[in-house]
Scaffold this active site. Structure first.
Site, PDB file in Angstrom:
ATOM      1  N   LYS A  73       0.799  -1.229   0.000  1.00 43.23           N
ATOM      2  CA  LYS A  73       0.000   0.000   0.000  1.00 43.23           C
ATOM      3  C   LYS A  73       0.836   1.286   0.000  1.00 43.23           C
ATOM      4  O   LYS A  73       0.385   2.311  -0.489  1.00 43.23           O
ATOM      5  CB  LYS A  73      -0.936   0.030   1.208  1.00 43.23           C
ATOM      6  N   ASP A 109     -10.383   2.843   1.630  1.00 42.15           N
ATOM      7  CA  ASP A 109     -10.632   2.205   2.939  1.00 42.15           C
ATOM      8  C   ASP A 109     -11.395   3.157   3.867  1.00 42.15           C
ATOM      9  O   ASP A 109     -12.409   2.786   4.467  1.00 42.15           O
ATOM     10  CB  ASP A 109      -9.308   1.822   3.620  1.00 42.15           C
ATOM     11  N   GLY A 133      -5.043   1.061  17.080  1.00 41.30           N
ATOM     12  CA  GLY A 133      -4.134   0.734  15.980  1.00 41.30           C
ATOM     13  C   GLY A 133      -3.766   1.977  15.186  1.00 41.30           C
ATOM     14  O   GLY A 133      -4.472   3.005  15.242  1.00 41.30           O
ATOM     15  N   ALA A 134      -2.622   1.876  14.464  1.00 38.03           N
ATOM     16  CA  ALA A 134      -2.185   2.999  13.634  1.00 38.03           C
ATOM     17  C   ALA A 134      -1.580   2.466  12.338  1.00 38.03           C
ATOM     18  O   ALA A 134      -0.694   3.080  11.753  1.00 38.03           O
ATOM     19  CB  ALA A 134      -1.172   3.861  14.383  1.00 38.03           C
ATOM     20  N   GLY A 135      -2.076   1.312  11.873  1.00 40.37           N
ATOM     21  CA  GLY A 135      -1.629   0.741  10.604  1.00 40.37           C
ATOM     22  C   GLY A 135      -2.380   1.377   9.435  1.00 40.37           C
ATOM     23  O   GLY A 135      -2.963   2.464   9.569  1.00 40.37           O
ATOM     24  N   GLY A 136      -2.372   0.675   8.292  1.00 38.90           N
ATOM     25  CA  GLY A 136      -2.946   1.246   7.067  1.00 38.90           C
ATOM     26  C   GLY A 136      -4.408   1.626   7.199  1.00 38.90           C
ATOM     27  O   GLY A 136      -4.813   2.741   6.829  1.00 38.90           O
TER      28      GLY A 136
HETATM   29  P1  NDP Z   1      -1.692  -3.176   9.237  1.00 41.47           P
HETATM   30  O1  NDP Z   1      -0.804  -4.354   9.415  1.00 41.47           O
HETATM   31  O2  NDP Z   1      -1.199  -1.983   8.500  1.00 41.47           O
HETATM   32  O3  NDP Z   1      -2.180  -2.646  10.661  1.00 41.47           O
HETATM   33  C1  NDP Z   1      -2.644  -3.510  11.680  1.00 41.47           C
HETATM   34  C2  NDP Z   1      -2.323  -2.846  12.986  1.00 41.47           C
HETATM   35  O4  NDP Z   1      -2.836  -3.641  14.068  1.00 41.47           O
HETATM   36  C3  NDP Z   1      -0.823  -2.757  13.181  1.00 41.47           C
HETATM   37  O5  NDP Z   1      -0.537  -1.501  13.747  1.00 41.47           O
HETATM   38  C4  NDP Z   1      -0.580  -3.912  14.159  1.00 41.47           C
HETATM   39  O6  NDP Z   1       0.591  -3.782  14.907  1.00 41.47           O
HETATM   40  C5  NDP Z   1      -1.800  -3.797  15.044  1.00 41.47           C
HETATM   41  N1  NDP Z   1      -1.952  -4.988  15.828  1.00 41.47           N
HETATM   42  C6  NDP Z   1      -1.984  -6.273  15.410  1.00 41.47           C
HETATM   43  N2  NDP Z   1      -2.107  -7.100  16.459  1.00 41.47           N
HETATM   44  C7  NDP Z   1      -2.143  -6.314  17.571  1.00 41.47           C
HETATM   45  C8  NDP Z   1      -2.249  -6.568  18.972  1.00 41.47           C
HETATM   46  N3  NDP Z   1      -2.360  -7.815  19.444  1.00 41.47           N
HETATM   47  N4  NDP Z   1      -2.277  -5.521  19.829  1.00 41.47           N
HETATM   48  C9  NDP Z   1      -2.184  -4.263  19.358  1.00 41.47           C
HETATM   49  N5  NDP Z   1      -2.049  -3.945  18.044  1.00 41.47           N
HETATM   50  C10 NDP Z   1      -2.038  -4.970  17.163  1.00 41.47           C
HETATM   51  O7  NDP Z   1      -3.022  -3.713   8.585  1.00 41.47           O
HETATM   52  P2  NDP Z   1      -4.223  -2.859   7.989  1.00 41.47           P
HETATM   53  O8  NDP Z   1      -4.357  -1.611   8.768  1.00 41.47           O
HETATM   54  O9  NDP Z   1      -4.113  -2.769   6.530  1.00 41.47           O
HETATM   55  O10 NDP Z   1      -5.422  -3.831   8.315  1.00 41.47           O
HETATM   56  C11 NDP Z   1      -5.890  -3.960   9.643  1.00 41.47           C
HETATM   57  C12 NDP Z   1      -7.156  -4.759   9.625  1.00 41.47           C
HETATM   58  O11 NDP Z   1      -8.144  -4.020   8.932  1.00 41.47           O
HETATM   59  C13 NDP Z   1      -7.027  -6.109   8.895  1.00 41.47           C
HETATM   60  O12 NDP Z   1      -7.667  -7.074   9.681  1.00 41.47           O
HETATM   61  C14 NDP Z   1      -7.792  -5.912   7.612  1.00 41.47           C
HETATM   62  O13 NDP Z   1      -8.453  -7.090   7.215  1.00 41.47           O
HETATM   63  C15 NDP Z   1      -8.808  -4.856   8.034  1.00 41.47           C
HETATM   64  N6  NDP Z   1      -9.246  -4.043   6.916  1.00 41.47           N
HETATM   65  C16 NDP Z   1     -10.577  -4.010   6.678  1.00 41.47           C
HETATM   66  C17 NDP Z   1     -11.059  -3.269   5.651  1.00 41.47           C
HETATM   67  C18 NDP Z   1     -12.515  -3.278   5.383  1.00 41.47           C
HETATM   68  O14 NDP Z   1     -12.921  -2.742   4.342  1.00 41.47           O
HETATM   69  N7  NDP Z   1     -13.334  -3.830   6.266  1.00 41.47           N
HETATM   70  C19 NDP Z   1     -10.192  -2.469   4.776  1.00 41.47           C
HETATM   71  C20 NDP Z   1      -8.799  -2.523   5.154  1.00 41.47           C
HETATM   72  C21 NDP Z   1      -8.363  -3.300   6.183  1.00 41.47           C
HETATM   73  P3  NDP Z   1       1.914  -4.613  14.390  1.00 41.47           P
HETATM   74  O15 NDP Z   1       2.350  -3.921  13.150  1.00 41.47           O
HETATM   75  O16 NDP Z   1       2.882  -4.500  15.487  1.00 41.47           O
HETATM   76  O17 NDP Z   1       1.476  -6.031  14.154  1.00 41.47           O
END
Ligand code: NDP
Length: 287
Positions: A73, A109, A133-136
């Site tokens: 991404k 998204d 969370g602060a991912g994508g």
């Molecule tokens: P990313 O990997 O970019 O972000 C996920 C975040 O969650 C990361 O910051 C990760 O930290 C954190 N995380 C994972 N496990 C834990 C935990 N046990 N405790 C705290 N933080 C945690 O993924 P995305 O943001 O792209 O996707 C996240 C979710 O969103 C996915 O499940 C995806 O399927 C869903 N999604 C849904 C969409 C929809 O249309 N419904 C669209 C896009 C995404 P770390 O990096 O350390 O693992």
């Protein structure tokens, strides 16, 4: 004589891994329903480091567009000619549109999330929101919430990833009017009093880890808080079960997924798909 047009119109998703991405089910159901019999959605596993080659292939084969998912991404930005304002702020692209070799990146998204909120009758304007969370996905959601006039965001992130999310926090503070607290997720997270909306934007609870739930103090969630998950599969996560058992209004990530896929189809084909058809296809695939 029947029309002889066998040319495929290609779209799809680049990911790694890609096999569990449900885009094909949702998108091809919509194509069939719209009568787009030559449109194909391909699920393509592109290794990290090979994205540039894949983009060249996309141009050579005249793909109309592509979705990008983990881990492409952000990497994809360097291969694009233009970016939408939202994708620029978010710093990530999940949708590419190919106009005769000119590639534009967008991010649906956050827009899919906002349409889901609207569908639930929730207006984030002036509201206080906690985002886990602060991912994508979290980045896209936070930017769209800020642009929609949310008053305050509390972004909760695990300590080892705090630096990763700092860029998002800086962008929100510099480019939007929202107030932001950026806090370390150290142990059980308490939801601050006065919160209106709580969002799980982590991957916690996603198939196959269907018993996992975010480590928060569920009794600290106030009455009347609206709870939104991003997880589309399963649609009913342990996080949402906690909300349900406290009588809170909630919504799964499924509608967000359908909304963003519908936006992609409109960007690529110019047509408006039937979201019910898409949702039913998805439900049948995961049941
Ligand atoms: P990313 O990997 O970019 O972000 C996920 C975040 O969650 C990361 O910051 C990760 O930290 C954190 N995380 C994972 N496990 C834990 C935990 N046990 N405790 C705290 N933080 C945690 O993924 P995305 O943001 O792209 O996707 C996240 C979710 O969103 C996915 O499940 C995806 O399927 C869903 N999604 C849904 C969409 C929809 O249309 N419904 C669209 C896009 C995404 P770390 O990096 O350390 O693992």
């Amino acid at each position: 004589m029947k029309e002889q047009d066998y040319l495929d119109h290609l779209v799809g998703v680049f990911g790694h891994p890609a096999a569990e991405n449900p885009g094909v089910v949702i998108q091809e159901a919509a194509f069939r329903d719209l009568g787009l019999r030559n449109w194909r959605f391909l699920t393509i596993d592109v290794d990290p480091g090979k994205l540039g080659d894949a983009i060249l292939g996309l141009k050579a084969m005249k793909f109309r567009g592509i979705n990008c998912t983990i881990p492409h991404k952000i990497e994809v930005l360097k291969y694009l000619d233009k970016l939408s304002p939202a994708a620029t702020l978010i710093g990530a692209v999940n949708t590419v549109i190919n106009d005769g070799g000119v590639l534009t990146g967008d991010n649906t998204d956050g827009k899919g999330f906002m349409i889901a909120l609207e569908g639930a009758g929730v207006d984030p304007g002036g509201k206080r929101v906690v985002v886990l969370g602060a991912g994508g996905a979290a980045r896209a959601i936070c930017v769209e919430l800020a642009l929609a006039g949310a008053r305050h965001l509390t972004i909760v992130n695990i300590p080892k990833d705090l630096a990763l999310g700092q860029g998002l926090v800086d962008t929100l503070r510099q480019k939007t009017k929202v107030e932001v607290d950026y806090v370390a997720w150290d142990g059980k997270c308490r939801i601050p009093e006065g919160t209106h909306i709580l969002v799980n934007a982590t991957s916690i609870g996603l198939y196959p880890n269907v018993d996992d739930k975010p480590n928060i103090d569920y009794d600290s969630i106030g009455k009347g808080v609206y709870v939104q998950d991003v997880i589309p599969n399963p649609a009913y996560t342990p996080f949402l079960r906690e909300a349900e058992s406290r009588g809170l209004k909630w919504q799964s990530g499924m509608q967000m997924l359908i909304n963003q896929a519908a936006l992609n189809i409109t960007m690529w084909t110019g047509l408006k798909p039937d979201k019910d058809v898409m949702r039913k296809a998805f439900e049948a695939a995961i049941s």
